[in-house]
Each structure stands twice: as structure tokens, then as C-alpha cells.
Design a protein around this motif. Structure first.
Motif, PDB file in Angstrom:
ATOM      1  N   TYR A   1      -2.465  -4.467   2.454  1.00 33.84           N
ATOM      2  CA  TYR A   1      -3.224  -4.463   1.201  1.00 33.84           C
ATOM      3  C   TYR A   1      -2.378  -5.060   0.076  1.00 33.84           C
ATOM      4  O   TYR A   1      -2.866  -5.869  -0.723  1.00 33.84           O
ATOM      5  CB  TYR A   1      -3.633  -3.049   0.784  1.00 33.84           C
ATOM      6  N   ALA A   2      -1.108  -4.638   0.023  1.00 38.78           N
ATOM      7  CA  ALA A   2      -0.205  -5.160  -1.007  1.00 38.78           C
ATOM      8  C   ALA A   2       0.013  -6.660  -0.835  1.00 38.78           C
ATOM      9  O   ALA A   2       0.102  -7.412  -1.813  1.00 38.78           O
ATOM     10  CB  ALA A   2       1.127  -4.418  -0.971  1.00 38.78           C
ATOM     11  N   SER A   3       0.065  -7.120   0.417  1.00 34.51           N
ATOM     12  CA  SER A   3       0.215  -8.552   0.694  1.00 34.51           C
ATOM     13  C   SER A   3      -0.973  -9.340   0.172  1.00 34.51           C
ATOM     14  O   SER A   3      -0.827 -10.417  -0.420  1.00 34.51           O
ATOM     15  CB  SER A   3       0.367  -8.787   2.202  1.00 34.51           C
ATOM     16  N   LEU A   4      -2.176  -8.792   0.381  1.00 35.73           N
ATOM     17  CA  LEU A   4      -3.385  -9.474  -0.091  1.00 35.73           C
ATOM     18  C   LEU A   4      -3.490  -9.447  -1.613  1.00 35.73           C
ATOM     19  O   LEU A   4      -4.002 -10.397  -2.220  1.00 35.73           O
ATOM     20  CB  LEU A   4      -4.614  -8.833   0.543  1.00 35.73           C
ATOM     21  N   GLU A   5      -3.011  -8.384  -2.224  1.00 37.69           N
ATOM     22  CA  GLU A   5      -2.982  -8.336  -3.692  1.00 37.69           C
ATOM     23  C   GLU A   5      -1.993  -9.363  -4.237  1.00 37.69           C
ATOM     24  O   GLU A   5      -2.237 -10.003  -5.261  1.00 37.69           O
ATOM     25  CB  GLU A   5      -2.606  -6.938  -4.172  1.00 37.69           C
ATOM     26  N   LEU A   6      -0.878  -9.549  -3.530  1.00 35.66           N
ATOM     27  CA  LEU A   6       0.089 -10.588  -3.897  1.00 35.66           C
ATOM     28  C   LEU A   6      -0.571 -11.954  -3.795  1.00 35.66           C
ATOM     29  O   LEU A   6      -0.396 -12.814  -4.667  1.00 35.66           O
ATOM     30  CB  LEU A   6       1.306 -10.501  -2.975  1.00 35.66           C
ATOM     31  N   LEU A   7      -1.334 -12.167  -2.728  1.00 34.58           N
ATOM     32  CA  LEU A   7      -2.066 -13.426  -2.554  1.00 34.58           C
ATOM     33  C   LEU A   7      -3.074 -13.623  -3.674  1.00 34.58           C
ATOM     34  O   LEU A   7      -3.227 -14.739  -4.190  1.00 34.58           O
ATOM     35  CB  LEU A   7      -2.769 -13.422  -1.196  1.00 34.58           C
TER      36      LEU A   7
END
Length: 259
Positions: free
Chosen positions: A99-105
Motif C-alpha cells: 500500500y505504501a509503495s502504491l502511495e509512493l507511486l
């Protein structure tokens, strides 16, 4: 481990390896810390720089707010990268780390070369899942240790509970050290996260979803359908939710091909 201070909180991270590939950020899941990646880092650091971060309230990192939103998590990752003067990365996240990776994206697409979700989903919580998180917040307040033990045990199919009994107890022991308020802040943050399908669909570079056939909390077939719809590479893993433990060799092989 190295550290930065973000909004008054100490955030810890570790850097290992070197090579020609774009640096890879590894983000752990809920009730975990950066140590889950130790065996994988031993292999991947031979070909690239690896950055493992203890997300807010996890591992050695301090909590920051009453709600640890995915936006906050992504901002912390961005600050760590700024401190290292890294301009471009690939990112792989396990469960909440996905989830954090997608928010970074979503917030910093210009820095992302590749994104990999490991036992994670681009979908938001269902209403039922949101209600479970609300009850979990209350349970943590009453009996943190009982909640942690139950939450971690529920990630594993019965066979894995037997096979990895020692590793599971170690994972629990580390999670017991977390402050109740940080566990609650993270539960609240996951509950209100949004849907990331638009970001994943619009991302034109490498994107990977790896799902486990016996994951007790994520539907394997649904993730396979989502991957196809988003034009993601899809990889099948064995056993349950914590594939970095339950299917380490296969996961590591897949991760070698992150651009």
C-alpha cells in the motif's frame, strides 16, 4: 542502521549492496520490520543497492501521528531517499508495504522505475474489513499481546504454522515490542487508504503482483484477475501470506528480475 528525523520522529533504515541497477526499496508489512528482508537482501545486494526502511511505529522507528496514513508512510520513504540523494528507485512492498509503495507511486511517480506488490492488493478495504480494523483498534487497547498473537497467526495456513513455528514466534516477539498507539495508528491508516487501480493502470513501466495460493487473507484468484486487468506481471507463490518466509526461494528468484 542509519536514521533520519521526520516530524520529530526518528526513522531507521539500512542500506546494503551496490551495482548498476536502479536502487531497490523494500517495505515491510503491518506488525513487521525491515528484518523480514534479511535473507532476500543477502542475494539482491550482489547486483544493486538495497534500502530497507522501518516504517513509522515499526521496528526501531518511532511513531509520528494518531493516524499513520499511507501518505505519511510514502512521505517518510521519500525523505529517506532524499537523505541518500537517490533520484530514482524501484520499490517492492509486502502487504501494507505494498500500500505504501502504491502511495509512493501516486505521489512521486517521477522517481519510480518499477513497483512490486508482494501479498498485497491495490484495492481499498471493504466495509467488512474496515469494521474489523475498528474492532482491532479497540482490542489493541484492551490486550495488545492477544491481538498481535491472533493477527500474526491468522496470516498462516495450518501447515505453515507447524513448519515455521519458531519463525512465527520470533515475528510475534518483535511485534509485542510495538507500542499500542502505533499499532492503532497503523490500523486506522490502512482502514482509510484509497483504491490504487488508477495509478497502477496508468503506470507504464514494470509492475508486478506476486500472490500466494494459500493466503488466508487475500484472494489469489482476485489478485490474478487484477494483475491481468492492470497489465501487471503475475507470479504465483506457495503457502500463505508471508511469502518472504514461506516461499523464500521462489520470491527471491522473482525479485532478481525487478528492473
Amino acid at each position: 542502521m542509519a536514521e533520519i528525523t521526520y516530524q520529530g520522529a526518528k526513522i531507521y533504515f539500512e542500506v546494503a549492496g551496490e551495482g548498476d541497477k536502479v536502487p531497490l526499496v523494500l517495505l515491510h508489512g503491518f506488525l513487521e520490520d525491515s528484518r523480514i528482508w534479511e535473507e532476500i537482501v543477502k542475494e539482491l545486494k550482489k547486483e544493486r543497492q538495497i534500502i530497507c526502511i522501518d516504517l513509522p511505529g515499526h521496528g526501531k522507528s518511532q511513531g509520528i501521528a494518531d493516524i499513520h496514513t499511507m501518505t505519511l508512510m510514502a512521505d517518510v520513504v521519500r525523505e529517506v531517499l532524499n537523505s541518500l540523494e537517490i533520484k530514482r528507485v524501484s520499490v517492492a512492498g509486502h502487504s501494507m508495504g505494498g500500500y505504501a509503495s502504491l502511495e509512493l507511486l501516486r505521489n512521486f511517480p517521477m522517481i519510480i522505475e518499477s513497483v512490486m506488490l508482494i501479498n498485497s492488493t491495490p484495492l481499498e478495504d471493504t466495509v467488512e474489513k474496515q469494521e474489523i480494523r475498528e474492532r482491532s483498534v479497540k482490542l489493541v487497547g484492551r490486550n495488545k499481546k492477544a491481538y498481535v498473537s491472533m493477527a500474526i497467526s491468522n496470516l498462516f495456513p495450518e501447515e505453515s504454522k507447524k513448519k515455521f513455528a519458531s519463525e512465527i514466534e520470533d515475528l510475534k516477539a518483535r511485534a509485542y515490542e510495538m507500542k499500542s498507539k502505533n499499532i492503532q495508528a497503523t490500523l486506522k491508516g490502512m482502514k482509510i487508504r484509497t483504491n490504487y487501480l488508477e495509478e497502477l493502470n496508468g503506470f507504464g513501466r514494470q509492475k508486478i503482483i506476486a500472490a500466494s495460493k494459500e493466503d488466508p487473507i487475500l484472494d489469489f484468484n482476485e489478485l490474478q484477475r487484477l494483475a491481468k486487468g492492470c497489465d501487471c506481471e503475475f507470479h504465483s507463490l506457495e503457502n500463505g501470506h508471508n511469502s518472504y518466509m514461506e516461499d523464500l526461494n521462489n520470491l527471491t528468484k522473482i525479485m532478481h528480475f525487478i528492473d
